[in-house]
Write a protein that holds these residues in place. Structure first.
Motif, short mmCIF file in Angstrom:
data_model
loop_
_atom_site.label_atom_id
_atom_site.label_comp_id
_atom_site.label_asym_id
_atom_site.label_seq_id
_atom_site.Cartn_x
_atom_site.Cartn_y
_atom_site.Cartn_z
N HIS A 61 0.84 -1.20 0.00
CA HIS A 61 0.00 0.00 0.00
C HIS A 61 0.88 1.25 0.00
CE1 HIS A 61 -1.90 3.11 2.74
NE2 HIS A 61 -2.57 3.23 1.63
N ALA A 64 2.89 1.74 -3.26
CA ALA A 64 2.07 2.11 -4.41
C ALA A 64 1.44 3.49 -4.28
CB ALA A 64 0.97 1.06 -4.62
N TYR A 65 1.35 3.98 -3.05
CA TYR A 65 0.71 5.26 -2.80
C TYR A 65 1.46 6.39 -3.51
CZ TYR A 65 -1.24 9.28 -0.38
OH TYR A 65 -1.85 10.47 -0.09
N ASP A 66 0.75 7.09 -4.37
CA ASP A 66 1.30 8.24 -5.09
C ASP A 66 2.56 7.86 -5.90
OD1 ASP A 66 1.04 10.88 -5.87
OD2 ASP A 66 2.36 11.63 -4.29
N ARG A 71 2.82 1.06 -8.95
CA ARG A 71 1.52 0.41 -9.21
C ARG A 71 1.60 -0.45 -10.47
NH1 ARG A 71 -0.50 5.52 -7.32
NH2 ARG A 71 -0.82 6.25 -9.45
N LYS A 101 -6.50 -1.64 1.46
CA LYS A 101 -5.74 -0.42 1.20
C LYS A 101 -4.76 -0.61 0.04
CE LYS A 101 -6.15 1.58 5.80
NZ LYS A 101 -5.42 2.04 6.99
N ARG A 104 -6.78 -0.79 -3.12
CA ARG A 104 -7.24 0.56 -3.48
C ARG A 104 -6.15 1.31 -4.23
NH1 ARG A 104 -8.73 3.96 1.47
NH2 ARG A 104 -6.48 4.02 1.64
N GLN A 105 -4.92 1.19 -3.79
CA GLN A 105 -3.82 1.86 -4.49
C GLN A 105 -3.64 1.29 -5.90
OE1 GLN A 105 -2.32 4.68 -3.70
NE2 GLN A 105 -3.79 4.62 -2.02
N MET A 108 -6.02 2.66 -8.59
CA MET A 108 -5.92 4.06 -8.99
C MET A 108 -5.64 4.22 -10.48
SD MET A 108 -6.63 5.88 -6.46
CE MET A 108 -6.80 5.77 -4.71
#
Length: 142
Positions: A61, A64-66, A71, A101, A104-105, A108
């Motif tokens: 998570h 991969a975030y931002d 991702r 979570k 979810r990433q 995106m």
């Protein structure tokens, strides 16, 4: 972390990498040294304890975030099936939420979202959404 098997040293290394993944400047280095692959393998290994899989999902998570490149790499690593399996089978609500979570990433990016649906993510997400035990926690996870 990458050599297979489970155990305490692997869990401690995963926790240390998780802490590093929380800092944006470290994401590319962790990815470049095989960290994404290692966490996917950790999630996929049946002998990995649930708490270690939760750490792996949380690290994915954060990685991969931002970070669209990570991702894309996670999609190429086929991270969705073990994350969906964790969501479906973990007895731990914390592990299921860590999986959500990370998923979810991954979602995106449009292509990844389609792949997640094709991999069967909607059913387990709906089950979590409607479960009585998770109804209050879902509001906290947003």
């Amino acid at each position: 972390l990458r050599d297979g098997g489970g155990g305490q040293p692997r869990h401690i290394a995963a926790v240390a990498l998780l802490a590093l993944a929380a800092h944006p400047a470290n994401k590319a280095e962790i990815s470049a040294t095989g960290g994404l692959h290692a966490f996917v393998v950790l999630l996929s290994t049946r002998s990995s304890p649930d708490h270690t899989k939760r750490v792996a999902a949380t690290a994915l998570h954060l990685l991969a975030y931002d970070h669209s490149e990570n991702r894309d790499l996670l999609a190429a690593e086929n991270a969705a099936p073990p994350l969906i399996a964790l969501l479906r089978t973990s007895p731990s609500e914390a592990s299921r939420l860590a999986s959500v979570k990370a998923l979810r990433q991954l979602s995106m990016d449009h292509a990844n979202a389609r792949s997640l649906v094709a991999a069967g993510v909607v059913g387990p997400l709906m089950q979590l959404f409607f479960s009585n035990s998770s109804a209050e926690t879902l509001g906290e996870a947003s």
